[in-house]
Design a protein around this motif. Structure first.
Motif, PDB file in Angstrom:
ATOM      1  N   GLU A   1      40.408  12.572  91.156  1.00 19.22           N
ATOM      2  CA  GLU A   1      41.303  11.917  92.108  1.00 19.22           C
ATOM      3  C   GLU A   1      42.669  12.610  92.132  1.00 19.22           C
ATOM      4  OE1 GLU A   1      40.538   9.585  94.149  1.00 19.22           O
ATOM      5  OE2 GLU A   1      38.857   8.433  93.316  1.00 19.22           O
ATOM      6  N   GLN A   2      43.297  12.577  93.299  1.00 18.14           N
ATOM      7  CA  GLN A   2      44.668  13.078  93.413  1.00 18.14           C
ATOM      8  C   GLN A   2      45.613  12.191  92.619  1.00 18.14           C
ATOM      9  OE1 GLN A   2      45.986  13.530  97.441  1.00 18.14           O
ATOM     10  NE2 GLN A   2      47.758  14.761  96.878  1.00 18.14           N
ATOM     11  N   ASP A   3      45.375  10.892  92.660  1.00 19.31           N
ATOM     12  CA  ASP A   3      46.140   9.920  91.879  1.00 19.31           C
ATOM     13  C   ASP A   3      45.141   8.914  91.321  1.00 19.31           C
ATOM     14  OD1 ASP A   3      47.771   8.019  90.774  1.00 19.31           O
ATOM     15  OD2 ASP A   3      49.055   7.755  92.529  1.00 19.31           O
ATOM     16  N   ALA A   4      44.853   9.003  90.025  1.00 14.16           N
ATOM     17  CA  ALA A   4      43.845   8.131  89.418  1.00 14.16           C
ATOM     18  C   ALA A   4      44.239   6.665  89.487  1.00 14.16           C
ATOM     19  CB  ALA A   4      43.611   8.542  87.965  1.00 14.16           C
ATOM     20  N   ARG A   5      45.545   6.382  89.636  1.00 15.36           N
ATOM     21  CA  ARG A   5      46.005   4.992  89.719  1.00 15.36           C
ATOM     22  C   ARG A   5      45.758   4.400  91.102  1.00 15.36           C
ATOM     23  NH1 ARG A   5      51.943   6.331  87.768  1.00 15.36           N
ATOM     24  NH2 ARG A   5      51.450   7.937  89.307  1.00 15.36           N
ATOM     25  N   GLN A   6      45.613   5.275  92.102  1.00 15.52           N
ATOM     26  CA  GLN A   6      45.301   4.832  93.459  1.00 15.52           C
ATOM     27  C   GLN A   6      44.122   5.658  93.974  1.00 15.52           C
ATOM     28  OE1 GLN A   6      49.148   5.391  95.407  1.00 15.52           O
ATOM     29  NE2 GLN A   6      49.614   3.212  95.125  1.00 15.52           N
ATOM     30  N   PRO A   7      42.944   5.396  93.436  1.00 14.68           N
ATOM     31  CA  PRO A   7      41.779   6.241  93.753  1.00 14.68           C
ATOM     32  C   PRO A   7      41.352   6.122  95.210  1.00 14.68           C
ATOM     33  CG  PRO A   7      41.116   4.284  92.530  1.00 14.68           C
ATOM     34  CD  PRO A   7      42.609   4.316  92.495  1.00 14.68           C
ATOM     35  N   ALA A   8      40.976   7.286  95.761  1.00 14.55           N
ATOM     36  CA  ALA A   8      40.503   7.322  97.145  1.00 14.55           C
ATOM     37  C   ALA A   8      39.039   7.726  97.244  1.00 14.55           C
ATOM     38  CB  ALA A   8      41.358   8.307  97.951  1.00 14.55           C
ATOM     39  N   LEU A   9      38.491   8.302  96.176  1.00 14.13           N
ATOM     40  CA  LEU A   9      37.099   8.751  96.194  1.00 14.13           C
ATOM     41  C   LEU A   9      36.171   7.712  95.575  1.00 14.13           C
ATOM     42  CD1 LEU A   9      37.624  12.495  95.197  1.00 14.13           C
ATOM     43  CD2 LEU A   9      37.025  11.604  97.453  1.00 14.13           C
ATOM     44  N   ILE A  10      36.463   7.300  94.347  1.00 10.66           N
ATOM     45  CA  ILE A  10      35.688   6.227  93.711  1.00 10.66           C
ATOM     46  C   ILE A  10      36.526   4.959  93.799  1.00 10.66           C
ATOM     47  CG2 ILE A  10      34.542   5.435  91.627  1.00 10.66           C
ATOM     48  CD1 ILE A  10      34.185   8.290  90.769  1.00 10.66           C
ATOM     49  N   VAL A  11      36.142   4.110  94.725  1.00 12.53           N
ATOM     50  CA  VAL A  11      36.950   2.940  95.071  1.00 12.53           C
ATOM     51  C   VAL A  11      36.378   1.687  94.400  1.00 12.53           C
ATOM     52  CG1 VAL A  11      37.752   1.504  96.979  1.00 12.53           C
ATOM     53  CG2 VAL A  11      37.584   3.986  97.261  1.00 12.53           C
ATOM     54  N   THR A  12      37.279   0.856  93.898  1.00 10.85           N
ATOM     55  CA  THR A  12      36.881  -0.440  93.336  1.00 10.85           C
ATOM     56  C   THR A  12      37.019  -1.526  94.384  1.00 10.85           C
ATOM     57  OG1 THR A  12      37.617   0.177  91.109  1.00 10.85           O
ATOM     58  CG2 THR A  12      37.351  -2.168  91.564  1.00 10.85           C
ATOM     59  N   LEU A  13      35.963  -2.302  94.551  1.00 12.44           N
ATOM     60  CA  LEU A  13      36.034  -3.490  95.383  1.00 12.44           C
ATOM     61  C   LEU A  13      36.076  -4.672  94.427  1.00 12.44           C
ATOM     62  CD1 LEU A  13      34.268  -1.233  97.010  1.00 12.44           C
ATOM     63  CD2 LEU A  13      34.011  -3.093  98.645  1.00 12.44           C
ATOM     64  N   ARG A  14      37.249  -5.220  94.262  1.00  8.46           N
ATOM     65  CA  ARG A  14      37.490  -6.212  93.227  1.00  8.46           C
ATOM     66  C   ARG A  14      36.490  -7.360  93.299  1.00  8.46           C
ATOM     67  NH1 ARG A  14      41.572  -6.423  89.936  1.00  8.46           N
ATOM     68  NH2 ARG A  14      42.761  -4.946  91.216  1.00  8.46           N
ATOM     69  N   GLY A  15      35.881  -7.626  92.159  1.00  6.02           N
ATOM     70  CA  GLY A  15      34.919  -8.711  92.076  1.00  6.02           C
ATOM     71  C   GLY A  15      33.542  -8.350  92.612  1.00  6.02           C
ATOM     72  N   ILE A  16      33.386  -7.126  93.131  1.00  8.47           N
ATOM     73  CA  ILE A  16      32.096  -6.723  93.709  1.00  8.47           C
ATOM     74  C   ILE A  16      31.531  -5.507  92.973  1.00  8.47           C
ATOM     75  CG2 ILE A  16      30.885  -5.995  95.790  1.00  8.47           C
ATOM     76  CD1 ILE A  16      33.057  -7.362  97.440  1.00  8.47           C
ATOM     77  N   GLY A  17      32.265  -4.388  92.992  1.00  7.96           N
ATOM     78  CA  GLY A  17      31.740  -3.196  92.348  1.00  7.96           C
ATOM     79  C   GLY A  17      32.481  -1.950  92.761  1.00  7.96           C
ATOM     80  N   TYR A  18      31.756  -0.831  92.844  1.00 12.79           N
ATOM     81  CA  TYR A  18      32.344   0.470  93.146  1.00 12.79           C
ATOM     82  C   TYR A  18      31.583   1.143  94.285  1.00 12.79           C
ATOM     83  CZ  TYR A  18      34.000  -0.129  88.296  1.00 12.79           C
ATOM     84  OH  TYR A  18      34.555  -0.619  87.132  1.00 12.79           O
ATOM     85  N   LYS A  19      32.276   2.044  94.992  1.00 14.76           N
ATOM     86  CA  LYS A  19      31.590   2.894  95.953  1.00 14.76           C
ATOM     87  C   LYS A  19      32.289   4.241  96.022  1.00 14.76           C
ATOM     88  CE  LYS A  19      33.873   1.420 100.275  1.00 14.76           C
ATOM     89  NZ  LYS A  19      33.636   0.927 101.645  1.00 14.76           N
ATOM     90  N   PHE A  20      31.517   5.258  96.359  1.00 10.80           N
ATOM     91  CA  PHE A  20      32.048   6.614  96.525  1.00 10.80           C
ATOM     92  C   PHE A  20      32.326   6.824  98.005  1.00 10.80           C
ATOM     93  CE2 PHE A  20      31.560  11.182  97.301  1.00 10.80           C
ATOM     94  CZ  PHE A  20      32.434  11.689  96.353  1.00 10.80           C
ATOM     95  N   VAL A  21      33.567   7.185  98.320  1.00 10.61           N
ATOM     96  CA  VAL A  21      33.991   7.358  99.713  1.00 10.61           C
ATOM     97  C   VAL A  21      34.342   8.823  99.944  1.00 10.61           C
ATOM     98  CG1 VAL A  21      35.583   6.624 101.501  1.00 10.61           C
ATOM     99  CG2 VAL A  21      34.921   5.022  99.698  1.00 10.61           C
ATOM    100  N   PRO A  22      33.460   9.602 100.560  1.00  8.79           N
ATOM    101  CA  PRO A  22      33.762  11.016 100.827  1.00  8.79           C
ATOM    102  C   PRO A  22      34.958  11.133 101.754  1.00  8.79           C
ATOM    103  CG  PRO A  22      31.422  10.554 101.162  1.00  8.79           C
ATOM    104  CD  PRO A  22      32.123   9.235 101.038  1.00  8.79           C
ATOM    105  N   PRO A  23      35.862  12.080 101.516  1.00 11.88           N
ATOM    106  CA  PRO A  23      37.022  12.224 102.395  1.00 11.88           C
ATOM    107  C   PRO A  23      36.609  12.738 103.772  1.00 11.88           C
ATOM    108  CG  PRO A  23      36.898  14.050 100.844  1.00 11.88           C
ATOM    109  CD  PRO A  23      35.837  13.061 100.429  1.00 11.88           C
ATOM    110  N   ARG A  24      37.258  12.209 104.800  1.00 14.41           N
ATOM    111  CA  ARG A  24      37.019  12.698 106.148  1.00 14.41           C
ATOM    112  C   ARG A  24      37.871  13.926 106.395  1.00 14.41           C
ATOM    113  NH1 ARG A  24      37.641   7.152 107.018  1.00 14.41           N
ATOM    114  NH2 ARG A  24      39.745   7.507 107.828  1.00 14.41           N
ATOM    115  N   ALA A  25      37.491  14.689 107.381  1.00 13.15           N
ATOM    116  CA  ALA A  25      38.247  15.899 107.730  1.00 13.15           C
ATOM    117  C   ALA A  25      39.688  15.536 107.999  1.00 13.15           C
ATOM    118  CB  ALA A  25      37.636  16.574 108.957  1.00 13.15           C
ATOM    119  N   GLY A  26      40.600  16.278 107.392  1.00  8.69           N
ATOM    120  CA  GLY A  26      42.023  16.040 107.610  1.00  8.69           C
ATOM    121  C   GLY A  26      42.643  15.134 106.583  1.00  8.69           C
ATOM    122  N   GLN A  27      41.781  14.439 105.754  1.00 14.21           N
ATOM    123  CA  GLN A  27      42.333  13.575 104.728  1.00 14.21           C
ATOM    124  C   GLN A  27      42.809  14.415 103.561  1.00 14.21           C
ATOM    125  OE1 GLN A  27      39.187  10.752 103.821  1.00 14.21           O
ATOM    126  NE2 GLN A  27      40.391   9.138 104.753  1.00 14.21           N
ATOM    127  N   GLY A  28      43.662  13.816 102.709  1.00 15.46           N
ATOM    128  CA  GLY A  28      44.123  14.503 101.515  1.00 15.46           C
ATOM    129  C   GLY A  28      42.966  14.829 100.596  1.00 15.46           C
TER     130      GLY A  28
END
Length: 241
Positions: free
Chosen positions: A211-238
């Protein structure tokens, strides 16, 4: 196919003998042993092992420090054995690169079963990797499944076996939500039984690497109370870095 090689690191001869006996009955024929941390490092320098069983309490070092040293040489699965049952010790072991954790006294058949699951999961991972893209490229994040290599901003990042397997599983299933229990069952290969913390520690370690910032993850995202998902960056994203 070459036999799988296992190294047992423990200063109690009785435990080594017991585990060797059980593992040989389970079909594992190449088993090394070491009673100290230095002996273990010497063995690892001379031989390629596929899995290491590591006691936390050793006469010349503790298993946690030894695990850090081992990770400088190999990313193979490390299974901790310890008389300590506290969460802090478990989280410490997993946080420095351990893959699994068993508390003494233990049933040697359980150790054999966990080793068997580790190897079976590796075989399943290799089969799945052959049927899907060998390399994922997400901006500056590159996952080479066949070579088991992780690259971030052009630099290769050391990634222990179970961390890498978890990352590949999530990359294989982008934008899908998994609970910690589901990830444990799918990646570790057996029922979670409250081992969601194991997943959380591995997720935390992965975030620090990709992650660019592990404290504010954009790739491995936490959905509070549910779980995790991997979100591939779209073109133009950081990009991660």
């Amino acid at each position: 196919m070459r036999p799988q090689k296992i190294l047992i690191v423990d200063d109690e001869p009785g435990i080594i003998k017991m585990l060797e006996t059980i593992l040989r009955k389970e079909g594992y024929t190449v088993i090394g042993s070491a009673a100290t941390g230095q002996e273990a490092l010497d063995q690892i320098a001379r031989h390629h092992y596929d899995l290491i069983v590591l006691d936390v309490m050793l006469p010349d070092t503790d298993g946690f420090q030894l695990c850090r040293s081992i990770r400088e040489h190999t990313a193979v699965p490390i299974l901790f054995l310890t008389a300590r049952s506290g969460d802090l010790d478990k989280l410490t072991g997993l946080g420095i690169g351990g893959d699994d954790y068993i508390t003494k006294p233990f049933n040697p058949l359980e150790v054999a079963a966990r080793i068997h699951v580790q190897f079976r999961r590796q075989e399943q991972y290799q089969t799945a990797a052959a049927a899907s893209p060998e390399v994922y490229r997400f901006g500056s994040l590159v996952i080479d499944k066949k070579a088991a290599q992780l690259w971030v901003n052009g630099a290769e990042i050391t990634c222990p076996a179970k961390e890498f397997e978890l990352l590949v599983f999530m990359a294989d299933n982008p934008n899908q939500i998994f609970t910690a229990g589901q990830l444990y069952e799918r990646v570790w290969g057996y029922d979670s039984n409250g081992d969601e913390k194991t997943v959380a520690i591995h997720i935390m370690r992965l975030r620090k690497k990709i992650e660019q910032d592990a404290r504010q993850p954009a790739l491995i995202v936490t959905l509070r109370g549910i779980g995790y998902k991997f979100v591939p960056p779209r073109a133009g994203q950081g990009e991660p870095g």
